[in-house]
Design a protein around this motif. Structure first.
Motif, PDB file in Angstrom:
ATOM      1  N   LYS A 109      23.185  52.462  27.758  1.00  0.00           N
ATOM      2  CA  LYS A 109      23.893  51.488  26.913  1.00  0.00           C
ATOM      3  C   LYS A 109      25.008  52.182  26.157  1.00  0.00           C
ATOM      4  O   LYS A 109      26.096  51.645  26.002  1.00  0.00           O
ATOM      5  CB  LYS A 109      22.939  50.820  25.919  1.00  0.00           C
ATOM      6  N   PHE A 110      24.724  53.396  25.695  1.00  0.00           N
ATOM      7  CA  PHE A 110      25.715  54.136  24.932  1.00  0.00           C
ATOM      8  C   PHE A 110      26.962  54.414  25.768  1.00  0.00           C
ATOM      9  O   PHE A 110      28.074  54.320  25.276  1.00  0.00           O
ATOM     10  CB  PHE A 110      25.113  55.453  24.427  1.00  0.00           C
ATOM     11  N   VAL A 111      26.780  54.708  27.040  1.00  0.00           N
ATOM     12  CA  VAL A 111      27.935  54.998  27.897  1.00  0.00           C
ATOM     13  C   VAL A 111      28.427  53.755  28.629  1.00  0.00           C
ATOM     14  O   VAL A 111      29.394  53.812  29.364  1.00  0.00           O
ATOM     15  CB  VAL A 111      27.648  56.129  28.912  1.00  0.00           C
TER      16      VAL A 111
ATOM     17  N   ALA B 215      18.666  44.409  27.105  1.00  0.00           N
ATOM     18  CA  ALA B 215      19.576  45.233  27.907  1.00  0.00           C
ATOM     19  C   ALA B 215      20.081  44.460  29.117  1.00  0.00           C
ATOM     20  O   ALA B 215      21.267  44.522  29.461  1.00  0.00           O
ATOM     21  CB  ALA B 215      18.879  46.521  28.345  1.00  0.00           C
ATOM     22  N   TYR B 216      19.204  43.722  29.770  1.00  0.00           N
ATOM     23  CA  TYR B 216      19.604  42.957  30.952  1.00  0.00           C
ATOM     24  C   TYR B 216      20.553  41.820  30.560  1.00  0.00           C
ATOM     25  O   TYR B 216      21.563  41.592  31.230  1.00  0.00           O
ATOM     26  CB  TYR B 216      18.373  42.405  31.670  1.00  0.00           C
ATOM     27  N   ALA B 217      20.252  41.140  29.470  1.00  0.00           N
ATOM     28  CA  ALA B 217      21.141  40.059  29.008  1.00  0.00           C
ATOM     29  C   ALA B 217      22.516  40.615  28.657  1.00  0.00           C
ATOM     30  O   ALA B 217      23.543  40.020  29.000  1.00  0.00           O
ATOM     31  CB  ALA B 217      20.531  39.342  27.806  1.00  0.00           C
ATOM     32  N   ARG B 218      22.543  41.761  28.000  1.00  0.00           N
ATOM     33  CA  ARG B 218      23.829  42.384  27.661  1.00  0.00           C
ATOM     34  C   ARG B 218      24.581  42.772  28.934  1.00  0.00           C
ATOM     35  O   ARG B 218      25.788  42.561  29.042  1.00  0.00           O
ATOM     36  CB  ARG B 218      23.618  43.606  26.777  1.00  0.00           C
TER      37      ARG B 218
ATOM     38  N   SER C  16      20.723  47.197  37.870  1.00  0.00           N
ATOM     39  CA  SER C  16      20.108  47.649  39.115  1.00  0.00           C
ATOM     40  C   SER C  16      18.672  48.143  38.887  1.00  0.00           C
ATOM     41  O   SER C  16      17.759  47.792  39.643  1.00  0.00           O
ATOM     42  CB  SER C  16      20.960  48.756  39.727  1.00  0.00           C
ATOM     43  N   ILE C  17      18.474  48.929  37.860  1.00  0.00           N
ATOM     44  CA  ILE C  17      17.136  49.463  37.577  1.00  0.00           C
ATOM     45  C   ILE C  17      16.176  48.337  37.215  1.00  0.00           C
ATOM     46  O   ILE C  17      15.051  48.268  37.725  1.00  0.00           O
ATOM     47  CB  ILE C  17      17.193  50.520  36.461  1.00  0.00           C
TER      48      ILE C  17
ATOM     49  N   TYR D 209      26.401  49.337  32.621  1.00  0.00           N
ATOM     50  CA  TYR D 209      25.657  48.093  32.763  1.00  0.00           C
ATOM     51  C   TYR D 209      25.233  47.810  34.198  1.00  0.00           C
ATOM     52  O   TYR D 209      24.200  47.190  34.419  1.00  0.00           O
ATOM     53  CB  TYR D 209      26.460  46.934  32.184  1.00  0.00           C
ATOM     54  N   ASN D 210      26.003  48.270  35.179  1.00  0.00           N
ATOM     55  CA  ASN D 210      25.582  48.107  36.573  1.00  0.00           C
ATOM     56  C   ASN D 210      24.270  48.837  36.830  1.00  0.00           C
ATOM     57  O   ASN D 210      23.384  48.328  37.507  1.00  0.00           O
ATOM     58  CB  ASN D 210      26.655  48.629  37.538  1.00  0.00           C
TER      59      ASN D 210
END
Length: 126
Positions: free
Chosen positions: A18-20, A45-48, A28-29, A23-24
């Protein structure tokens, strides 16, 4: 069932991603695991990621999908500034301007000033 140590390690890895802004990779994970095994943080995290990637490859509106996911954890999110910030951004992208403003204001009541930029932008649409 996912091993709890794996969840803790995974959460630390996701914080770094998230810091870097990767988002892909986050998307994916997370797609490798059933949603019912996702933690609150994984859902955020997924929504973001959906909000930033705006990927329509599966013919599903990513904003609607993210909005629905966030609704599933609204009981935890109601007191979480990050949840309100993500919900505000997604609501804005869905052209739910009044709701976007409401969530930005709520985020600001939890952490003063955290949504000031959003409110400045959204006030043009409210």
């Amino acid at each position: 069932m996912i091993d709890m140590q794996y969840i803790y390690d995974f959460k630390a890895e996701m914080d770094i991603m998230k810091f870097v802004g990767n988002y892909n990779e986050i998307k994916s994970i997370l797609q490798q695991y059933p949603q019912e095994q996702w933690s609150y943080e994984m859902i955020l995290a997924y929504a973001r990621a959906l909000n930033y990637l705006q990927d329509y490859s599966d013919q599903t509106n990513p904003f609607e999908q993210a909005y629905g996911l966030l609704q599933t954890v609204s009981d935890k999110g109601i007191t979480d500034a990050e949840w309100h910030l993500i919900m505000s951004s997604i609501s804005f992208n869905l052209q739910l301007y009044a709701e976007a403003v409401k969530h930005a204001k709520q985020a600001n009541t939890i952490i003063a000033g955290c949504a000031d930029d959003m409110l400045a932008l959204y006030s043009q649409y409210d």
